[in-house]
Enzyme design. Structure first.
Site, PDB file in Angstrom:
ATOM      1  CE1 TYR A 148     107.224 107.456  -2.768  1.00 23.41           C
ATOM      2  CE2 TYR A 148     105.793 109.078  -3.774  1.00 23.41           C
ATOM      3  CZ  TYR A 148     106.249 108.429  -2.648  1.00 23.41           C
ATOM      4  OH  TYR A 148     105.735 108.737  -1.420  1.00 23.41           O
ATOM      5  CG  HIS A 256     109.444 118.228   7.113  1.00 23.79           C
ATOM      6  ND1 HIS A 256     108.519 117.292   7.504  1.00 23.79           N
ATOM      7  CD2 HIS A 256     110.375 117.545   6.410  1.00 23.79           C
ATOM      8  CE1 HIS A 256     108.883 116.108   7.062  1.00 23.79           C
ATOM      9  NE2 HIS A 256     110.012 116.225   6.392  1.00 23.79           N
TER      10      HIS A 256
END
Ligand code: SAM
Length: 344
Positions: A148, A256
């Site tokens: 981001y 994960h």
């Protein structure tokens, strides 16, 4: 020594050439070859080259390679140039606007996963991700600092998540009977693609998507055409902020990414927000219990994120330590498996 078996030789050749096939797919997708041939089927290589602003020689090679991979068909009428069309496979998955388009994810593979995997040897030597070598920045939080760090990178990542969630969403949303739940919270629910699938599959369910502010501020770019307002968005950090109240928490492709310690923080926050009977729906690739497959999960682990891939039993134990019992495990035939746990 006996001659190698034909099948064995082919298998090893396929493995050696796998990266060339991936890159041919990524490149044709990036250069919009499939979109072009969908709107104008039957172009020849020179016409495609002109449209995608590339050399005729390079375009011809790319188109022929795509034919050999089953992504395009070619027809040649007596002594004329070959003309090209999409196959069902590419019409299904490779067009920008196909319902099950994987184009966003393919772009992410090309722009993010490919550079990381080109440093695989260092990743294995160091047991650490190679984001610094690949992208030139040190990053503690891979979302806030890598995915981001620019508006463009963020939209690319969101598009990738959106495309996978659209392909897998229905299989995950319909894996279990969820009729006893009225409100759900999709933690790290990104664009809401999974949430929309849940509301479509369960008419009595409302879903709050909880994700970082940077993601939530872009969510309206991904609104489906028809929506009945049962999906809402809340911005926050699931490690720090209060979680929205819900009967069912969804964690799709979240755990994960994080090491056990962070998973522990997140799961205890969820456990605290839950009363007895609340549900937690986990969706991930579940490794086989003997860790021999599926290779999709084991190859993903090579990206050496801070997290790890786990089996259904391992996830079950993690959840058990936070007071959840595993009610059902479902290996879908889709890209993600799912597991429903109940708070006792
Ligand atoms: N659940 C979605 C899916 O299955 O398509 C997206 C999975 S994506 C791998 C991980 C998501 O977790 C991203 O949308 C990311 O923005 C979000 N996320 C990462 N760190 C977060 C945090 N600290 N708080 C809230 N969301 C976070």
């Amino acid at each position: 020594d006996s001659e190698p078996k034909k099948d064995d030789l082919q298998r090893i050749i396929d493995l050696m050439d796998g990266f060339k096939a991936s890159k041919a797919l990524f490149t044709a997708s990036k250069m919009c070859v499939f979109d072009l041939l969908q709107s104008r089927p039957g172009l020849d290589a020179a016409q495609v080259a002109q449209e995608i602003k590339a050399s005729v020689k390079g375009t011809a090679c790319l188109l022929e390679a795509c034919v050999s991979l089953g992504l395009l068909t070619s027809k040649q009428r007596a002594c004329q140039k070959s003309v090209y069309e999409n196959t069902d496979l590419s019409s299904h998955f490779l067009l920008s606007d196909a319902p099950f388009s994987l184009r966003g994810y393919i772009q992410h593979c090309n722009d993010t996963v490919w550079p990381l995997f080109s440093h695989l040897e260092s990743a294995v030597r160091e047991g650490a991700n190679q984001r610094e070598k690949a992208f030139g920045k040190t990053s503690k939080d891979m979302f806030q600092d890598t995915f981001y760090n620019s508006q463009e990178a963020k939209l690319r990542f969101m598009n990738a998540m959106h495309s996978i969630a659209k392909v897998t969403g229905r299989a995950v949303a319909t894996a279990f009977d969820l009729s006893s739940f009225k409100t759900a919270c999709d933690l790290g629910g990104c664009t809401g693609a999974m949430a929309y699938e849940f509301t479509k599959a369960h008419p009595g369910l409302s879903v709050t998507v909880f994700d970082l502010p940077a993601v939530v501020e872009m969510s309206e770019h991904f609104l489906p055409l028809h929506t009945d307002n049962r999906v809402s968005f809340v911005a926050g950090d699931f490690f720090k902020d209060e979680l929205p109240k819900a009967d069912l928490y969804i964690l799709a492709r979240i755990l994960h990414d994080w090491p056990d310690e962070k998973v522990g923080i997140l799961l205890s926050k969820i456990a605290n927000a839950c009363t007895a009977g609340c549900g937690l729906l986990l969706s991930e690739i579940f490794l086989d219990e003997d860790r021999r497959g599926p290779s999709r999960g084991l190859l993903q682990a090579l990206s050496m994120s801070e997290g790890k891939q786990r089996s259904a039993t391992e996830y079950g134990l993690l959840l058990k330590s936070h007071g959840f019992i595993t009610a059902h495990v479902r290996h879908t035939d889709n890209l993600l498996d799912a597991m429903l746990c109940i708070k006792v």
